[in-house]
Design an enzyme around this catalytic site. Sequence first.
Site, PDB file in Angstrom:
ATOM      1  N   ASN A   7       0.860  -1.183   0.000  1.00 42.58           N
ATOM      2  CA  ASN A   7       0.000   0.000   0.000  1.00 42.58           C
ATOM      3  C   ASN A   7       0.897   1.234   0.000  1.00 42.58           C
ATOM      4  O   ASN A   7       1.477   1.593   1.020  1.00 42.58           O
ATOM      5  CB  ASN A   7      -0.880  -0.046   1.257  1.00 42.58           C
ATOM      6  CG  ASN A   7      -1.787   1.167   1.381  1.00 42.58           C
ATOM      7  OD1 ASN A   7      -1.751   2.074   0.542  1.00 42.58           O
ATOM      8  ND2 ASN A   7      -2.594   1.193   2.432  1.00 42.58           N
ATOM      9  N   ARG A  91      -2.788  -2.136  -3.247  1.00 45.85           N
ATOM     10  CA  ARG A  91      -3.938  -1.258  -3.050  1.00 45.85           C
ATOM     11  C   ARG A  91      -3.841  -0.135  -4.079  1.00 45.85           C
ATOM     12  O   ARG A  91      -2.813   0.534  -4.183  1.00 45.85           O
ATOM     13  CB  ARG A  91      -3.890  -0.651  -1.648  1.00 45.85           C
ATOM     14  CG  ARG A  91      -4.989   0.357  -1.470  1.00 45.85           C
ATOM     15  CD  ARG A  91      -4.865   1.094  -0.158  1.00 45.85           C
ATOM     16  NE  ARG A  91      -5.980   2.010  -0.007  1.00 45.85           N
ATOM     17  CZ  ARG A  91      -5.874   3.230   0.494  1.00 45.85           C
ATOM     18  NH1 ARG A  91      -4.713   3.675   0.912  1.00 45.85           N
ATOM     19  NH2 ARG A  91      -6.930   3.993   0.601  1.00 45.85           N
ATOM     20  N   HIS A 180     -12.676   3.636   0.539  1.00 50.09           N
ATOM     21  CA  HIS A 180     -12.692   2.630   1.626  1.00 50.09           C
ATOM     22  C   HIS A 180     -13.449   1.367   1.201  1.00 50.09           C
ATOM     23  O   HIS A 180     -13.926   0.617   2.053  1.00 50.09           O
ATOM     24  CB  HIS A 180     -13.396   3.155   2.905  1.00 50.09           C
ATOM     25  CG  HIS A 180     -12.699   4.259   3.598  1.00 50.09           C
ATOM     26  ND1 HIS A 180     -13.382   5.299   4.196  1.00 50.09           N
ATOM     27  CD2 HIS A 180     -11.391   4.481   3.832  1.00 50.09           C
ATOM     28  CE1 HIS A 180     -12.520   6.132   4.748  1.00 50.09           C
ATOM     29  NE2 HIS A 180     -11.305   5.666   4.543  1.00 50.09           N
ATOM     30  N   ARG A 241     -10.640  16.565   7.203  1.00 51.17           N
ATOM     31  CA  ARG A 241     -11.406  16.903   5.995  1.00 51.17           C
ATOM     32  C   ARG A 241     -12.781  17.447   6.363  1.00 51.17           C
ATOM     33  O   ARG A 241     -13.407  16.979   7.319  1.00 51.17           O
ATOM     34  CB  ARG A 241     -11.582  15.670   5.098  1.00 51.17           C
ATOM     35  CG  ARG A 241     -10.294  15.125   4.576  1.00 51.17           C
ATOM     36  CD  ARG A 241     -10.559  14.043   3.539  1.00 51.17           C
ATOM     37  NE  ARG A 241      -9.369  13.239   3.355  1.00 51.17           N
ATOM     38  CZ  ARG A 241      -9.356  11.906   3.385  1.00 51.17           C
ATOM     39  NH1 ARG A 241     -10.468  11.226   3.566  1.00 51.17           N
ATOM     40  NH2 ARG A 241      -8.234  11.267   3.215  1.00 51.17           N
ATOM     41  N   GLU A 384      -8.052  -4.539   5.785  1.00 55.25           N
ATOM     42  CA  GLU A 384      -7.946  -4.279   4.352  1.00 55.25           C
ATOM     43  C   GLU A 384      -6.820  -5.099   3.725  1.00 55.25           C
ATOM     44  O   GLU A 384      -6.938  -5.558   2.600  1.00 55.25           O
ATOM     45  CB  GLU A 384      -7.727  -2.778   4.110  1.00 55.25           C
ATOM     46  CG  GLU A 384      -8.999  -1.985   4.394  1.00 55.25           C
ATOM     47  CD  GLU A 384      -8.775  -0.489   4.572  1.00 55.25           C
ATOM     48  OE1 GLU A 384      -8.293  -0.095   5.649  1.00 55.25           O
ATOM     49  OE2 GLU A 384      -9.070   0.269   3.648  1.00 55.25           O
TER      50      GLU A 384
END
Length: 396
Positions: A7, A91, A180, A241, A384
């Site tokens: 990743n 990823r 996600h 964010r 993940e």
Amino acid sequence: MKILVINCGSSSLKYQLIDMEDKKVLAKGLAERIGIEGGRVKYEAAGKDEIVIEEMLADHKAALKIVLDSLQHAEYGAVKSLDEIDAVGHRVVHGGEAFAESVIIDDEVMKAINDNVEIAPLHNPPNIIGIEACKEIMGDIPMVAVFDTAFHQTIPALNYIYALPYEYYEKYKVRRYGFHGTSHQYITGRAAEMLGKDLDDVNLITCHLGNGSSISAVVGGKCYDTTMGFTPLEGLAMGTRTGDMDPAIVPFIMDKENLSTEEMSNVMNKKSGVLGISGVSSDFRDLEEAAEKGNERAQLALDIFENRVRKFIGAYLTEMDHCDGIIFTAGVGENSISTRERVIDGLASLGIKIDRDKNDMRGKEAVISADDSSIPVLVIPTNEELKIAMETAKLV
Ligand code: ADP
């Protein structure tokens, strides 16, 4: 079968080597500060101490080389040679409309990932660099791309088209993509198993609450709606964010503060969210501590975060004829007892109830709702990396 999961971020490379026989992590770690001063690689093989190698990492290839050397190190390695690694799973953040599933990486796939750089300029370039570095060092080992957006490609047009002139979708592919996805898909699968339901038959609201946060409405095991949009900026208030806000605020602030598009994007991505509201931190542990000590803006940030989670759960209930479970995952969802409690307490008018004793735990799979709750509430730690390894193993 042993799968290496990679990743890549702009200056980091996270990795795990997973044995698919027993889903055991053989080694894992992180290379950080790639391309800048203070580079280092953390490496930990199962059952052994963590090792930190401090060295200037010129680029992702240099970082990957140290990771691969560590994996086959005589003393602290996890394999005798790289030949033991059967495939690499990468990823990739943005698959655009081209990818609704994971794929084996070939030239055509690389072209499509490159084509998506236009709509994901912050996210796809480091993923591409990671894939290319692997190809250079590991030769023709099979590689698979697992996209953050793929699970959301089943979202219908009524949820992915923005109320903008339709030509912007046609010309620039401006639409909701969602992110996600690997996490939402993993916990959907686990939730179906835990609830004893067929995957095709399960309706869920999956809440991935971490530093970045998103909620998905899953209908019949497939994604029907999600809070993140064209970019990961939409939806919930997050660590740094904004989440949803009146779009007219953007030109207004740019004008007042004399900001360029890049500067405004930086404000919305890096300086807003619970950090921006509280002025304290983007980390929920810091916020909980500050709020306990009476910091009102830290409390306000938590209130705003939790209220938005509740509002989306309420909204998503209207998108399904029944709901089999509300699932919490990721850093905050797995660990913040108080966030889960306050979110669920606010849903009392819908008959959704938490069991305070069952909720009094962190980071474990559990049902945390009261026996008479109208909808079961579950905590499922996301994984993940394992999901990427599973997808990779399936394809190769
Ligand atoms: P990322 O989006 O970077 O993958 P994570 O899913 O790891 O983020 O979530 C990170 C967030 O989880 C941080 O804000 C952290 O404060 C929060 N978190 C971790 N442990 C706890 C805890 N025990 N209580 C509250 N929040 C926690």
